[in-house]
Design a protein around this motif. Structure first.
Motif, short mmCIF file in Angstrom:
data_model
loop_
_atom_site.label_atom_id
_atom_site.label_comp_id
_atom_site.label_asym_id
_atom_site.label_seq_id
_atom_site.Cartn_x
_atom_site.Cartn_y
_atom_site.Cartn_z
N ASN A 72 0.83 -1.21 0.00
CA ASN A 72 0.00 0.00 0.00
C ASN A 72 0.86 1.25 0.00
O ASN A 72 0.59 2.22 -0.71
N ILE A 73 1.91 1.24 0.81
CA ILE A 73 2.81 2.39 0.86
C ILE A 73 3.57 2.53 -0.45
O ILE A 73 3.69 3.63 -1.02
N LEU A 74 4.10 1.42 -0.95
CA LEU A 74 4.88 1.46 -2.19
C LEU A 74 4.06 2.04 -3.34
O LEU A 74 4.53 2.92 -4.07
N PHE A 75 2.83 1.58 -3.50
CA PHE A 75 2.03 2.05 -4.63
C PHE A 75 1.50 3.46 -4.41
O PHE A 75 1.24 4.18 -5.39
N ASP A 76 1.35 3.86 -3.16
CA ASP A 76 0.99 5.26 -2.92
C ASP A 76 2.15 6.17 -3.34
O ASP A 76 1.93 7.22 -3.95
N LEU A 77 3.37 5.76 -3.04
CA LEU A 77 4.55 6.53 -3.45
C LEU A 77 4.67 6.55 -4.97
O LEU A 77 5.03 7.58 -5.56
N LEU A 78 4.37 5.42 -5.62
CA LEU A 78 4.41 5.39 -7.09
C LEU A 78 3.37 6.34 -7.68
O LEU A 78 3.62 6.99 -8.70
N GLY A 79 2.22 6.42 -7.02
CA GLY A 79 1.19 7.35 -7.48
C GLY A 79 1.67 8.78 -7.41
O GLY A 79 1.37 9.60 -8.29
N LYS A 80 2.42 9.11 -6.37
CA LYS A 80 2.96 10.47 -6.23
C LYS A 80 4.05 10.74 -7.26
O LYS A 80 4.26 11.89 -7.66
N CYS A 81 4.75 9.68 -7.69
CA CYS A 81 5.78 9.86 -8.73
C CYS A 81 5.15 10.28 -10.06
O CYS A 81 5.76 11.00 -10.84
N ASP A 82 3.94 9.75 -10.31
CA ASP A 82 3.25 10.03 -11.57
C ASP A 82 4.11 9.67 -12.76
O ASP A 82 4.26 10.44 -13.72
N ASN A 83 4.70 8.45 -12.69
CA ASN A 83 5.57 7.99 -13.77
C ASN A 83 5.09 6.59 -14.19
O ASN A 83 5.29 5.61 -13.47
N LYS A 84 4.47 6.52 -15.35
CA LYS A 84 3.86 5.28 -15.80
C LYS A 84 4.89 4.18 -15.99
O LYS A 84 4.65 3.01 -15.64
N ALA A 85 6.06 4.51 -16.55
CA ALA A 85 7.08 3.51 -16.82
C ALA A 85 7.60 2.89 -15.52
O ALA A 85 7.78 1.67 -15.43
N LEU A 86 7.84 3.72 -14.52
CA LEU A 86 8.33 3.21 -13.24
C LEU A 86 7.28 2.31 -12.60
O LEU A 86 7.61 1.22 -12.09
N THR A 87 6.03 2.74 -12.61
CA THR A 87 4.96 1.92 -12.05
C THR A 87 4.85 0.59 -12.79
O THR A 87 4.66 -0.46 -12.17
N SER A 88 4.98 0.61 -14.10
CA SER A 88 4.87 -0.61 -14.90
C SER A 88 5.97 -1.60 -14.57
O SER A 88 5.73 -2.80 -14.44
N ASP A 89 7.20 -1.10 -14.41
CA ASP A 89 8.32 -2.01 -14.14
C ASP A 89 8.28 -2.55 -12.72
O ASP A 89 8.59 -3.72 -12.48
N VAL A 90 7.90 -1.71 -11.76
CA VAL A 90 7.75 -2.20 -10.39
C VAL A 90 6.65 -3.25 -10.34
O VAL A 90 6.80 -4.31 -9.70
N SER A 91 5.56 -3.00 -11.03
CA SER A 91 4.44 -3.94 -11.05
C SER A 91 4.83 -5.25 -11.73
O SER A 91 4.46 -6.33 -11.26
N ALA A 92 5.58 -5.15 -12.82
CA ALA A 92 6.01 -6.36 -13.54
C ALA A 92 6.89 -7.23 -12.65
O ALA A 92 6.78 -8.46 -12.65
N TYR A 93 7.78 -6.58 -11.89
CA TYR A 93 8.65 -7.31 -10.97
C TYR A 93 7.83 -8.05 -9.91
O TYR A 93 8.02 -9.24 -9.66
#
Length: 230
Positions: free
Chosen positions: A109-130
């Motif tokens: 929950n914390i990790l994805f909230d931080l990703l939301g604040k980054c507002d970077n689709k590529a970073l979110t995609s790669d973290v999610s893929a991992y």
């Protein structure tokens, strides 16, 4: 030729407990023809596709591999239940699985909230893929604990799935690292890096119900790492 159809046709038959002869009789075709369909030697017609879907209680889209849902549903964000809204599994002998689930879920929950604040689709995609690859690999390990489970549930053979998962995880992690440092050519820069100023105090303030889980996850993981190097 659709490669998912033979696999899923075989999986549904085995999960339903039918022999190939029994299924062929119920579907009104010869065993030889059903064998050809299940091996991908021949393609079936529309009539058989519909008949097989009705017989096994699934959609044609599922049988063709167009939807991972047996009913052929297309998953929307609002259709995904929140983790805590899911049925809670009862463990009569140990609370250990429940404890680890909560540590991981709260930390995510914390990790994805931080990703939301980054507002970077590529970073979110790669973290999610991992993370998806890690869960996929562990699920297949648990799945393999019962030899009666049918590997036709997966399109990737068990003999190579672990290696492929390692590759996906390694590449995703490296890309995420490069994006976070602004070193991946052509990748969009992180817009709100100031939002990622993180301290133990700020985590506790922003995530009062989840931060402790993250701190425990960090400690447990580093204990595991340190045990390997001693």
């Amino acid at each position: 030729m659709n490669t998912d159809f033979p696999r899923l046709l075989t999986l549904l038959r085995k999960e339903s407990g039918y022999s190939q002869k029994q299924a062929a009789q119920k579907l009104g075709i010869s065993q030889a023809l059903l064998s050809h369909y299940e091996k991908g030697i021949r393609e079936c017609g529309l009539d058989f596709l519909v008949a097989a879907a009705d017989f096994y209680g699934v959609s044609c889209d599922y049988l063709l591999g167009r939807s991972p849902d047996r009913n052929g549903s297309t998953l929307a964000v609002e259709d995904i239940p929140e983790p805590e809204a899911m049925v809670q599994t009862r463990f009569s002998k140990s609370i250990f699985p429940v404890l680890n689930k909560k540590l991981i879920s709260n930390s995510l929950n914390i990790l994805f909230d931080l990703l939301g604040k980054c507002d970077n689709k590529a970073l979110t995609s790669d973290v999610s893929a991992y993370l998806m690859a890690a869960v996929y690999r562990m699920f297949r390990i648990v799945f393999s604990a019962n030899p009666k489970n049918h590997n036709a549930m997966f399109s990737v053979p068990a003999s190579v799935s672990a290696g492929y998962c390692d590759s996906v995880m390694a590449i995703s992690a490296q890309k995420a690292q490069a994006i976070s440092k602004g070193e991946l050519p052509g990748a969009e820069e992180i817009k709100n890096a100031d939002e990622l100023l993180i301290t133990t105090e700020s985590l506790s303030e922003k995530y009062p119900t989840s931060a402790t889980s993250l701190f425990n996850l960090i400690q447990n993981t580093e204990n595991n790492i340190n045990s390997l190097v001693k």
